[in-house]
Design a protein around this motif. Structure first.
Motif, PDB file in Angstrom:
ATOM      1  N   VAL A  28       1.467  -1.246   0.117  1.00  0.00           N
ATOM      2  CA  VAL A  28       0.173  -0.214   0.269  1.00  0.00           C
ATOM      3  C   VAL A  28       0.536   1.752  -0.070  1.00  0.00           C
ATOM      4  CG1 VAL A  28      -0.446  -0.251   2.689  1.00  0.00           C
ATOM      5  CG2 VAL A  28      -2.013   0.721   1.508  1.00  0.00           C
ATOM      6  N   ALA A  29       0.401   2.337  -1.073  1.00  0.00           N
ATOM      7  CA  ALA A  29       1.332   3.806  -0.347  1.00  0.00           C
ATOM      8  C   ALA A  29       0.068   5.002  -0.499  1.00  0.00           C
ATOM      9  CB  ALA A  29       1.943   4.346  -1.737  1.00  0.00           C
ATOM     10  N   TRP A  30      -0.091   5.919   0.105  1.00  0.00           N
ATOM     11  CA  TRP A  30      -1.018   6.865   0.768  1.00  0.00           C
ATOM     12  C   TRP A  30      -0.364   7.832   1.123  1.00  0.00           C
ATOM     13  CZ3 TRP A  30      -2.195   8.666   5.114  1.00  0.00           C
ATOM     14  CH2 TRP A  30      -1.711   7.940   6.527  1.00  0.00           C
ATOM     15  N   GLY A  31      -0.914   9.386   0.717  1.00  0.00           N
ATOM     16  CA  GLY A  31      -0.640  10.634   0.995  1.00  0.00           C
ATOM     17  C   GLY A  31      -1.353  11.476   0.872  1.00  0.00           C
ATOM     18  N   ILE A  32      -0.792  12.784   2.224  1.00  0.00           N
ATOM     19  CA  ILE A  32      -2.103  13.900   2.218  1.00  0.00           C
ATOM     20  C   ILE A  32      -1.454  15.049   1.609  1.00  0.00           C
ATOM     21  CG2 ILE A  32      -3.397  15.000   4.119  1.00  0.00           C
ATOM     22  CD1 ILE A  32      -3.495  12.266   5.766  1.00  0.00           C
ATOM     23  N   ASN A  33      -1.883  15.779   1.270  1.00  0.00           N
ATOM     24  CA  ASN A  33      -1.661  17.061   0.358  1.00  0.00           C
ATOM     25  C   ASN A  33      -2.153  18.381   0.863  1.00  0.00           C
ATOM     26  OD1 ASN A  33      -0.079  19.176  -0.508  1.00  0.00           O
ATOM     27  ND2 ASN A  33      -0.082  17.796  -2.139  1.00  0.00           N
ATOM     28  N   GLY A  34      -2.412  18.904   1.547  1.00  0.00           N
ATOM     29  CA  GLY A  34      -3.507  20.087   1.727  1.00  0.00           C
ATOM     30  C   GLY A  34      -2.539  21.125   1.640  1.00  0.00           C
ATOM     31  N   ASN A  35      -3.124  22.298   2.125  1.00  0.00           N
ATOM     32  CA  ASN A  35      -2.885  23.957   2.916  1.00  0.00           C
ATOM     33  C   ASN A  35      -4.059  24.712   3.879  1.00  0.00           C
ATOM     34  OD1 ASN A  35      -4.703  25.243   1.304  1.00  0.00           O
ATOM     35  ND2 ASN A  35      -3.810  24.183  -0.671  1.00  0.00           N
ATOM     36  N   ARG A  36      -3.052  25.810   4.055  1.00  0.00           N
ATOM     37  CA  ARG A  36      -4.744  26.121   5.119  1.00  0.00           C
ATOM     38  C   ARG A  36      -3.760  28.062   5.249  1.00  0.00           C
ATOM     39  NH1 ARG A  36      -3.051  27.015  10.576  1.00  0.00           N
ATOM     40  NH2 ARG A  36      -0.844  25.620  11.719  1.00  0.00           N
ATOM     41  N   THR A  37      -4.423  28.629   5.601  1.00  0.00           N
ATOM     42  CA  THR A  37      -4.365  30.122   5.324  1.00  0.00           C
ATOM     43  C   THR A  37      -4.066  30.051   6.568  1.00  0.00           C
ATOM     44  OG1 THR A  37      -5.108  30.303   3.612  1.00  0.00           O
ATOM     45  CG2 THR A  37      -4.517  32.197   5.481  1.00  0.00           C
ATOM     46  N   ASN A  38      -3.166  31.073   7.716  1.00  0.00           N
ATOM     47  CA  ASN A  38      -2.905  31.170   9.150  1.00  0.00           C
ATOM     48  C   ASN A  38      -4.461  32.912   8.966  1.00  0.00           C
ATOM     49  OD1 ASN A  38      -1.386  33.146   8.190  1.00  0.00           O
ATOM     50  ND2 ASN A  38       0.060  32.019   8.992  1.00  0.00           N
ATOM     51  N   PRO A  39      -4.211  33.602  10.982  1.00  0.00           N
ATOM     52  CA  PRO A  39      -5.131  34.359  10.434  1.00  0.00           C
ATOM     53  C   PRO A  39      -4.461  35.484  10.145  1.00  0.00           C
ATOM     54  CG  PRO A  39      -4.968  32.990  13.131  1.00  0.00           C
ATOM     55  CD  PRO A  39      -3.969  32.275  11.440  1.00  0.00           C
ATOM     56  N   SER A  40      -3.456  35.538   9.992  1.00  0.00           N
ATOM     57  CA  SER A  40      -2.271  36.429   9.106  1.00  0.00           C
ATOM     58  C   SER A  40      -2.236  36.651   7.635  1.00  0.00           C
ATOM     59  CB  SER A  40      -0.686  36.813   9.871  1.00  0.00           C
ATOM     60  OG  SER A  40      -0.119  35.547   9.159  1.00  0.00           O
TER      61      SER A  40
ATOM     62  N   LEU B  92       0.057  27.972   4.310  1.00  0.00           N
ATOM     63  CA  LEU B  92       0.770  27.148   5.168  1.00  0.00           C
ATOM     64  C   LEU B  92       0.528  25.176   3.980  1.00  0.00           C
ATOM     65  CD1 LEU B  92       0.652  27.456   8.719  1.00  0.00           C
ATOM     66  CD2 LEU B  92       2.511  28.406   7.000  1.00  0.00           C
ATOM     67  N   GLN B  93       1.321  24.842   3.574  1.00  0.00           N
ATOM     68  CA  GLN B  93       1.251  23.576   3.291  1.00  0.00           C
ATOM     69  C   GLN B  93       2.193  22.611   4.232  1.00  0.00           C
ATOM     70  OE1 GLN B  93       0.784  23.365  -0.745  1.00  0.00           O
ATOM     71  NE2 GLN B  93       0.798  25.677  -0.840  1.00  0.00           N
ATOM     72  N   VAL B  94       0.876  21.312   3.852  1.00  0.00           N
ATOM     73  CA  VAL B  94       0.626  19.977   4.912  1.00  0.00           C
ATOM     74  C   VAL B  94       1.169  18.940   3.742  1.00  0.00           C
ATOM     75  CG1 VAL B  94      -0.159  19.085   6.815  1.00  0.00           C
ATOM     76  CG2 VAL B  94       0.135  21.338   6.535  1.00  0.00           C
ATOM     77  N   GLY B  95       1.961  17.756   3.950  1.00  0.00           N
ATOM     78  CA  GLY B  95       2.260  16.612   3.392  1.00  0.00           C
ATOM     79  C   GLY B  95       2.748  17.283   1.935  1.00  0.00           C
ATOM     80  N   SER B  96       3.006  15.888   1.220  1.00  0.00           N
ATOM     81  CA  SER B  96       3.497  15.791   0.021  1.00  0.00           C
ATOM     82  C   SER B  96       3.093  14.308  -0.857  1.00  0.00           C
ATOM     83  CB  SER B  96       4.873  16.001  -0.652  1.00  0.00           C
ATOM     84  OG  SER B  96       5.562  14.759   0.771  1.00  0.00           O
ATOM     85  N   ALA B  97       2.708  14.564  -1.818  1.00  0.00           N
ATOM     86  CA  ALA B  97       1.827  14.098  -3.183  1.00  0.00           C
ATOM     87  C   ALA B  97       3.194  12.583  -3.161  1.00  0.00           C
ATOM     88  CB  ALA B  97       1.160  14.453  -4.415  1.00  0.00           C
ATOM     89  N   ILE B  98       2.687  11.234  -3.188  1.00  0.00           N
ATOM     90  CA  ILE B  98       3.731  10.337  -3.439  1.00  0.00           C
ATOM     91  C   ILE B  98       4.228  10.361  -4.926  1.00  0.00           C
ATOM     92  CG2 ILE B  98       2.673   8.804  -1.608  1.00  0.00           C
ATOM     93  CD1 ILE B  98       0.417   7.576  -4.232  1.00  0.00           C
ATOM     94  N   GLY B  99       3.599  10.519  -5.484  1.00  0.00           N
ATOM     95  CA  GLY B  99       4.175  10.685  -6.772  1.00  0.00           C
ATOM     96  C   GLY B  99       5.376  10.021  -7.433  1.00  0.00           C
ATOM     97  N   SER B 100       6.512  10.364  -7.195  1.00  0.00           N
ATOM     98  CA  SER B 100       7.755   9.896  -8.000  1.00  0.00           C
ATOM     99  C   SER B 100       8.470   8.569  -7.126  1.00  0.00           C
ATOM    100  CB  SER B 100       8.955  10.378  -8.815  1.00  0.00           C
ATOM    101  OG  SER B 100       9.784  11.477  -7.475  1.00  0.00           O
ATOM    102  N   THR B 101       7.915   8.529  -6.210  1.00  0.00           N
ATOM    103  CA  THR B 101       8.530   7.637  -5.534  1.00  0.00           C
ATOM    104  C   THR B 101       7.498   6.089  -5.169  1.00  0.00           C
ATOM    105  OG1 THR B 101       6.808   8.189  -3.223  1.00  0.00           O
ATOM    106  CG2 THR B 101       8.907   8.758  -3.034  1.00  0.00           C
ATOM    107  N   GLN B 102       7.147   6.602  -5.605  1.00  0.00           N
ATOM    108  CA  GLN B 102       5.296   4.932  -5.646  1.00  0.00           C
ATOM    109  C   GLN B 102       6.894   3.967  -6.206  1.00  0.00           C
ATOM    110  OE1 GLN B 102       2.308   5.441  -8.325  1.00  0.00           O
ATOM    111  NE2 GLN B 102       1.814   4.048  -8.433  1.00  0.00           N
TER     112      GLN B 102
END
Length: 720
Positions: free
Chosen positions: A476-488, A492-502
């Motif tokens: 199995v291979a899985w990943g989470i990729n997301g972003n959020r904006t802080n109050p300022s 911010l980027q969170v996680g990275s795709a599995i992409g080329s490491t598959q």
């Protein structure tokens, strides 16, 4: 009349002729009368002319049943034979020989008796078939006229036991002198021996356990009786019994009955096996030549006795084969016999040995003077040189076109006569024999047996290598990729795709500032894995999931079938395969590189069959087999020497006995290789249910099997 009875009468007649010149007897048996008593008993009265009854010697026989009374220094005027026919008593006979008179009471079956002296008569009362111990009593007369007491005879000096031929048991009862009377009969399931006119010392009255001798005889139990001694011989199984008596020994032989006369034991042929008809004799100082004449009448053979055969013999033989009786007489008088057809020559042992030695000397002398003849024997199937070595053990020196083995000076003559010689010619493969005509004929017959075509054997073999492979991989291979904006307002980027490491063997987890990534795909050893991917896209995140799986199954079978034909007892070798070459370096520098002097070497990777067949007398084949099956596995790199091959070797070395045309499995090697591997995220991979998202599994099952089959076939040859 029974055979043994006729023989007993013949002994009397023959003895009368031998003892015709004996001295005048001191008393005379005038008549024998009888009368019938109640209960079928018979009273016999033997009257004499003197005032005293001669001291009698009474003994009995079982086969045929008889009561015999000997009167020393007595002549006979009574009737030679009288028929009675009352109870068990059928008749009575009287005959004089050698200065004494014998009275024989003929019975239908063994019976007890009672004897007494009345005046000048001996009274014998014969009971009607009872088997109790005979009783001897004396009337009120002068003690000098009473019958002899059994306790006045010789002593029993020893009771011994021996194992005889064919598993028989022999009981030997030895006496300190002559005069003892023994009688054998069956009683209460045992063999009983009643001995009169003999004493049994207390030291000999001991039970003998003879079980360890492995014969039908179990034990021997002697005991004293008022008239002498009684010996019980216990036995087991179905047996035949016989006995004979010399002057100072009584022998009882108990032999197992033969179940099948065709099933003979070769090991027992060294011991004499007696097959003659069974007879019962009682010889009292009878001339040896007369006893031999009696045996000739019984056997129906022609007995020729040497002029040096003489003397007298005293024997008592009960139910023994006539040929055994003959051997007993020969042993007693140091005689021997030679048989030619239906003629038996009997002479002293030394006389026979001297005669045979003179015949051998004459034969050797004839060989020394016989003319030599030259014979040429061509050899078709063997080698003349090898056969010449068998004919003589003398030295053989090679010559131009041949060699000679002259036996004139050799001390090992082999099959040649002392003056014979053998020569062989290599070019024509011929034997040249120079020997006497008689010896040459023997050598021709011998060479004809040796010069024969050798049988051949076809050996067919099957070498089977079966392989079964199975492999299953899950990942199995899985990943989470997301972003959020802080109050300022910063994104911010969170996680990275599995992409080329598959599909790679990267680190199973990566924890970065941007998120979490799990990469545990299936990685089969052969081929590629199949994948199933899914993704969830949101406003500000993405979830990628990829499942991979692979399953590999393989079956292979390698069959090798070498065949070879070879002669009997000759090794055959067949090889098939390849030589694998590789390069090695000598004097290489110490840098690990391939340098220095290059040398090409080879390793064999072949299928080889070596077999030596031996054809047995019952047309089976004994095989000595060596099988090798080698194959290339892989190359390994040796620092400074290039690549070296690794050879997988399978071999078998054995011997086996096989029927003609039968297939036998000589051996097999069965290998099983199992591998179970798991790669997982520590802790997370062990969570029930969700743990499958954090681990990779691999299962490998490999099976290898080697079987070797061999079938020998004897090839027919029209020349055999």
């Amino acid at each position: 009349m029974h055979l043994a009875s006729r023989c007993l009468m013949t002994v009397m007649v023959l003895g009368a002729a031998a003892w015709a010149n004996a001295a005048t007897a001191a008393s005379t048996l005038q008549n024998i009368t009888y009368k019938t008593l109640p209960g079928g008993r018979v009273e016999l009265r033997m009257s004499f002319d003197g005032s005293q009854v001669p001291q009698p010697n009474i003994f009995t026989t079982e086969t045929p049943p008889r009561i015999a009374i000997d009167f020393p220094d007595t002549s006979n005027d009574a009737a030679r034979h009288q028929d009675i026919g009352v109870g068990t008593t059928t008749g009575v006979s009287a005959i004089a020989a050698g200065g004494r008179t014998r009275v024989v009471v003929e019975l239908m079956q063994a019976s007890s008796y009672k004897s007494s002296v009345e005046g000048n008569s001996l009274v014998l009362v014969v009971n009607n078939g009872t088997l109790s111990q005979p009783v001897t009593t004396a009337a009120t007369i002068d003690p000098s006229k009473a019958l002899p007491s059994a306790m006045s005879g010789p002593a029993i000096s020893n009771i011994d036991f021996q194992r005889g031929a064919n598993g028989s048991g022999r009981v030997l009862i030895n006496f300190s002198g002559s005069g003892a009377n023994a009688n054998m009969h069956r009683q209460n399931g045992n063999v009983a021996v009643d001995i009169t006119n003999a004493q049994l010392p207390s030291a000999q009255a001991q039970r003998l356990n003879v079980l360890d001798f492995a014969t039908p005889v179990q034990s021997i139990s002697p005991k004293s009786t008022p008239n002498g001694a009684h010996v019980d011989i216990a036995f087991s199984g179905d047996v035949e019994t016989s006995s004979y008596q010399t002057a100072n020994q009584y022998v009882v032989e108990v032999t197992p009955k033969k179940q099948d006369s065709k099933n003979t034991n070769p090991a027992s042929e060294a011991q004499p096996v007696y097959t003659g008809s069974r007879v019962t004799f009682n010889f009292q100082d009878i001339p040896v030549r007369s006893a031999l004449q009696l045996l000739a009448d019984v056997s129906g053979l022609n007995l020729v006795a040497s002029d040096t055969v003489g003397g007298s013999v005293t024997l008592r033989l009960v139910n023994v084969p006539w040929d055994q009786a003959l051997d007993v007489i020969l042993r007693a008088k140091d005689l021997d016999k030679r048989r030619d057809g239906n003629v038996i020559w009997i002479a002293p042992q030394k006389e026979l040995a001297d005669y045979e030695q003179s015949v051998a000397d004459a034969r050797f002398k004839a060989q020394d003077t016989a003319p030599l003849v030259t014979t040429y024997i061509p050899i078709s199937y063997g080698k003349a040189q090898d056969i010449a070595k068998l004919l003589t053990s003398g030295a053989q020196q090679s010559a131009v076109g041949g060699a000679t083995a002259n036996g004139a000076a050799g001390q090992h003559r082999g099959f040649l006569s002392p003056r014979g010689s053998v020569t062989f010619d290599l070019r024509t493969n011929t034997l040249l024999i120079n020997d006497t005509a008689e010896k040459t004929a023997e050598l021709r017959a011998l060479v004809a047996q040796l010069d024969r075509p050798v049988q051949q054997v076809l050996i067919e073999s099957r070498i089977v290598i079966a392989t079964d492979q199975f492999e299953r991989d899950l990942g199995v291979a899985w990943g989470i990729n997301g972003n959020r904006t802080n109050p300022s307002g910063q994104v911010l980027q969170v996680g990275s795709a599995i992409g080329s490491t598959q599909g790679t063997n990267s680190s199973p987890t990566t924890l970065g500032s941007g998120g979490l990534n799990v990469n545990l795909p299936a990685s089969p050893t052969t081929g590629t894995a199949s994948t199933l991917a899914a993704a969830i896209l949101g406003k500000n995140y993405a979830l990628d999931l990829e499942l991979s799986a692979a399953q590999t199954e393989g079956r292979s079978q390698l069959v090798s079938s070498p065949r070879v034909i070879t002669a009997n007892q000759q090794e055959a070798d067949i090889r098939q395969g390849q030589e694998i070459g590789y390069v090695t370096y000598q004097n290489s520098t110490s840098g690990g590189g391939a340098s220095g002097t290059a040398t090409v070497a080879f390793k064999d990777a072949v299928l080889e069959l070596k077999v030596t067949p031996t054809i047995t007398a019952d047309n089976r084949v004994f095989l000595a087999i060596n099988v090798n099956k080698d194959s290339l596995n892989k190359y390994i790199t040796v620092p400074g020497s290039g690549q070296v091959p690794i050879i997988d070797t399978r071999s078998l070395n054995t011997s086996v006995l096989v029927d003609d045309g039968q297939t036998v499995v000589l051996g097999g090697i069965y290998e099983i290789s199992k591998t179970d591997a798991v790669s997982k995220v520590p802790g997370l991979g062990d969570i029930p249910g969700l743990g499958v998202l954090f681990r990779n599994t691999q299962r490998i099952n490999d099976k290898d099997e080697l079987l070797i089959f061999v079938t020998p076939r004897i090839l027919s040859d029209s020349l055999q």
